[in-house]
Design a protein around this motif. Structure first.
Motif, PDB file in Angstrom:
ATOM      1  N   ALA A 132      48.645  36.463  37.185  1.00 45.97           N
ATOM      2  CA  ALA A 132      47.454  35.690  37.548  1.00 45.97           C
ATOM      3  C   ALA A 132      46.262  36.181  36.736  1.00 45.97           C
ATOM      4  CB  ALA A 132      47.153  35.825  39.033  1.00 45.97           C
ATOM      5  N   PRO A 133      45.499  35.298  36.104  1.00 43.50           N
ATOM      6  CA  PRO A 133      44.351  35.734  35.309  1.00 43.50           C
ATOM      7  C   PRO A 133      43.365  36.561  36.144  1.00 43.50           C
ATOM      8  CG  PRO A 133      44.845  33.435  34.865  1.00 43.50           C
ATOM      9  CD  PRO A 133      45.708  33.836  36.024  1.00 43.50           C
ATOM     10  N   THR A 134      42.947  37.684  35.594  1.00 40.83           N
ATOM     11  CA  THR A 134      42.004  38.588  36.253  1.00 40.83           C
ATOM     12  C   THR A 134      40.930  39.000  35.250  1.00 40.83           C
ATOM     13  OG1 THR A 134      43.369  40.518  35.683  1.00 40.83           O
ATOM     14  CG2 THR A 134      43.744  39.500  37.833  1.00 40.83           C
ATOM     15  N   ASP A 135      39.769  39.387  35.783  1.00 39.10           N
ATOM     16  CA  ASP A 135      38.679  39.767  34.876  1.00 39.10           C
ATOM     17  C   ASP A 135      37.608  40.509  35.665  1.00 39.10           C
ATOM     18  OD1 ASP A 135      37.035  39.934  32.599  1.00 39.10           O
ATOM     19  OD2 ASP A 135      37.532  37.900  31.969  1.00 39.10           O
ATOM     20  N   GLY A 136      36.654  41.069  34.933  1.00 39.40           N
ATOM     21  CA  GLY A 136      35.440  41.621  35.505  1.00 39.40           C
ATOM     22  C   GLY A 136      35.587  42.827  36.414  1.00 39.40           C
ATOM     23  N   PRO A 137      36.516  43.778  36.167  1.00 39.72           N
ATOM     24  CA  PRO A 137      36.669  44.898  37.099  1.00 39.72           C
ATOM     25  C   PRO A 137      35.472  45.843  37.072  1.00 39.72           C
ATOM     26  CG  PRO A 137      37.958  45.304  35.118  1.00 39.72           C
ATOM     27  CD  PRO A 137      37.433  43.900  35.008  1.00 39.72           C
ATOM     28  N   GLU A 138      34.945  46.137  38.236  1.00 32.75           N
ATOM     29  CA  GLU A 138      33.789  47.033  38.348  1.00 32.75           C
ATOM     30  C   GLU A 138      33.953  47.936  39.570  1.00 32.75           C
ATOM     31  OE1 GLU A 138      29.194  46.312  39.428  1.00 32.75           O
ATOM     32  OE2 GLU A 138      29.795  45.501  37.483  1.00 32.75           O
ATOM     33  N   TYR A 139      33.696  49.226  39.391  1.00 33.35           N
ATOM     34  CA  TYR A 139      33.795  50.174  40.499  1.00 33.35           C
ATOM     35  C   TYR A 139      32.654  49.969  41.490  1.00 33.35           C
ATOM     36  CZ  TYR A 139      37.218  52.861  37.782  1.00 33.35           C
ATOM     37  OH  TYR A 139      38.331  53.246  37.080  1.00 33.35           O
ATOM     38  N   SER A 140      32.967  50.143  42.772  1.00 32.15           N
ATOM     39  CA  SER A 140      31.908  50.172  43.778  1.00 32.15           C
ATOM     40  C   SER A 140      31.085  51.446  43.576  1.00 32.15           C
ATOM     41  CB  SER A 140      32.508  50.132  45.181  1.00 32.15           C
ATOM     42  OG  SER A 140      33.384  51.239  45.382  1.00 32.15           O
ATOM     43  N   PRO A 141      29.835  51.474  44.072  1.00 25.86           N
ATOM     44  CA  PRO A 141      28.981  52.651  43.843  1.00 25.86           C
ATOM     45  C   PRO A 141      29.564  53.950  44.386  1.00 25.86           C
ATOM     46  CG  PRO A 141      27.639  50.786  44.497  1.00 25.86           C
ATOM     47  CD  PRO A 141      29.072  50.361  44.669  1.00 25.86           C
ATOM     48  N   ASP A 142      30.439  53.881  45.389  1.00 24.21           N
ATOM     49  CA  ASP A 142      31.068  55.101  45.901  1.00 24.21           C
ATOM     50  C   ASP A 142      32.396  55.403  45.223  1.00 24.21           C
ATOM     51  OD1 ASP A 142      32.733  53.175  46.972  1.00 24.21           O
ATOM     52  OD2 ASP A 142      32.330  53.673  49.074  1.00 24.21           O
ATOM     53  N   GLY A 143      32.841  54.543  44.302  1.00 27.23           N
ATOM     54  CA  GLY A 143      34.084  54.768  43.578  1.00 27.23           C
ATOM     55  C   GLY A 143      35.343  54.479  44.355  1.00 27.23           C
ATOM     56  N   ALA A 144      35.216  53.964  45.588  1.00 26.08           N
ATOM     57  CA  ALA A 144      36.387  53.767  46.447  1.00 26.08           C
ATOM     58  C   ALA A 144      37.140  52.482  46.139  1.00 26.08           C
ATOM     59  CB  ALA A 144      35.965  53.772  47.919  1.00 26.08           C
ATOM     60  N   TRP A 145      36.480  51.512  45.483  1.00 26.86           N
ATOM     61  CA  TRP A 145      37.087  50.208  45.220  1.00 26.86           C
ATOM     62  C   TRP A 145      36.803  49.775  43.792  1.00 26.86           C
ATOM     63  CZ3 TRP A 145      39.994  47.912  49.004  1.00 26.86           C
ATOM     64  CH2 TRP A 145      39.811  48.343  50.319  1.00 26.86           C
ATOM     65  N   ILE A 146      37.640  48.882  43.308  1.00 21.98           N
ATOM     66  CA  ILE A 146      37.351  48.106  42.114  1.00 21.98           C
ATOM     67  C   ILE A 146      37.225  46.655  42.543  1.00 21.98           C
ATOM     68  CG2 ILE A 146      38.258  47.216  39.932  1.00 21.98           C
ATOM     69  CD1 ILE A 146      39.518  49.918  39.430  1.00 21.98           C
ATOM     70  N   TYR A 147      36.074  46.044  42.257  1.00 18.22           N
ATOM     71  CA  TYR A 147      35.835  44.631  42.539  1.00 18.22           C
ATOM     72  C   TYR A 147      36.103  43.839  41.269  1.00 18.22           C
ATOM     73  CZ  TYR A 147      33.819  45.760  47.079  1.00 18.22           C
ATOM     74  OH  TYR A 147      33.657  46.194  48.373  1.00 18.22           O
TER      75      TYR A 147
END
Length: 272
Positions: free
Chosen positions: A149-164
Motif C-alpha cells: 500500500a502506498p505510504t509517505d510522510g513518516p514523522e516522529y512524534s515529539p516524544d519519539g513513541a510513534w511515527i505518524y
C-alpha cells in the motif's frame, strides 16, 4: 505573507530552532529566509547533488538532513553551509530511492520513504514505496512497513513513541495513521473522504497539521485547491480547516512548525 516571488519555486519550509528564519528549497538548492528582514540567502552546500523538498533539521540546531535527486540518497550538512556527508546507501537494497521526512527527537534515527522505481533517461516510474528507518550515521537500515500500500510522510512524534504517516492501507485514498518506530501497532487516525497527506506535530505535542486534498486526488500533485487542517490534543476526528490555499506539492512536505508551537509556515502558489 512573508515573501512573494515569481522568480523561484520555493517549497517545504522548516523553521529554525532559534525561530529566526525559515529554511526552504528551490532550484535544487537550500535557502534561508530571515523573518526580521525577509530576503532569500542561498545556503552553500558542497558534495551533494541537486536537492528535492524532503529536508529536516537536525535536533542539534546546527545541521540539516537532506534528500537529493540524481543519486536519490540522504545527506547531513551544516545548516550554515559547508560539505555534506552522505548517510544512506551503506545498507539496504541496491537501487533504493530515499525520500527523507522524519528525525527522532534525540537525532539518532531517520525515517524515510524507500522507493523502488524504474528509471530511464527521461522518466521515473515508481513501483513501490515503503517506510524505512536508518541511524543518523547511516547504519541499521530497517523496512518497517510492507504489503504494497502506498505510504509517505513518516514523522516522529515529539516524544519519539510513534511515527505518524499517510497511507492507503485502510482505504483507496491516503489517510493519516501512526505506528510504533518498529512498525507495530498500526492505527488509522483519519476517516475522511479527503486525501490526507503529511502529518506534522508542533514541538510541544499539543497540535498537529496536515494537508487535505480534494476527494479523488491521485498522489500529492501541485496546483490544486487544498486545505490545511489543524488537530488539537490528538483528536484527529475533530480536525478543522484553518486555511484554503492553491498549492499541494511543496506546501508542507516537511514539518513547518515554529519552535514555540504558536505558528505554522506553508507555501501557496497563487495563479492569475
Amino acid at each position: 505573507m512573508i515573501l512573494e516571488t515569481a522568480d523561484l519555486l520555493l517549497e517545504a519550509p522548516n523553521w529554525t530552532r532559534q525561530g529566526d528564519a525559515l529554511i526552504l528549497n528551490g532550484k535544487g538548492l537550500l535557502w534561508r529566509l530571515p523573518l526580521d528582514e525577509p530576503g532569500l540567502q542561498v545556503i552553500d552546500l558542497q558534495g551533494v547533488p541537486p536537492l528535492n523538498n524532503d529536508h529536516v533539521l537536525d535536533p542539534d540546531g546546527a545541521h540539516i538532513f537532506v534528500s537529493a535527486y540524481d543519486d536519490w540518497q540522504l545527506y547531513r550538512a551544516p545548516l550554515a553551509g559547508g560539505v555534506a556527508v552522505q548517510l544512506s546507501g551503506k545498507e539496504g537494497p541496491d537501487g533504493l530511492l530515499h525520500f527523507l521526512h522524519g528525525v527522532s527527537p534525540d537525532g539518532r534515527q531517520l525515517a524515510f520513504v524507500g522507493v523502488r522505481a524504474l528509471i530511464t533517461d527521461d522518466s521515473v516510474t515508481f513501483l513501490s514505496a515503503e517506510i524505512c528507518t536508518i541511524g543518523s550515521d547511516g547504519s541499521g537500515f530497517r523496512q518497517i512497513t510492507s504489503g504494497g500500500a502506498p505510504t509517505d510522510g513518516p514523522e516522529y512524534s515529539p516524544d519519539g513513541a510513534w511515527i505518524y504517516f499517510n497511507t492507503e492501507a485502510f482505504s483507496s485514498h491516503a489517510q493519516i495513521a501512526r505506528m510504533r518506530p518498529d512498525g507495530s501497532e498500526i492505527e488509522r487516525l483519519t476517516h475522511a473522504p479527503t486525501v490526507d497527506w503529511f502529518p506534522h506535530f508542533s514541538p510541544d505535542g499539543g497540535l498537529a497539521a496536515y494537508l487535505a486534498y480534494p476527494p479523488g486526488t491521485k498522489g500529492h500533485p501541485a496546483d490544486l485547491w487544498v486545505e490545511l487542517k489543524l488537530v488539537r490534543d490528538g483528536d484527529w476526528s475533530a480536525a478543522v480547516p484553518v486555511a484554503r490555499i492553491f498549492g499541494g506539492q511543496g506546501t508542507i512536505n516537511v514539518n513547518s512548525w515554529s519552535p514555540d508551537s504558536r505558528r505554522f509556515a506553508f507555501v501557496a502558489y497563487p495563479m492569475d
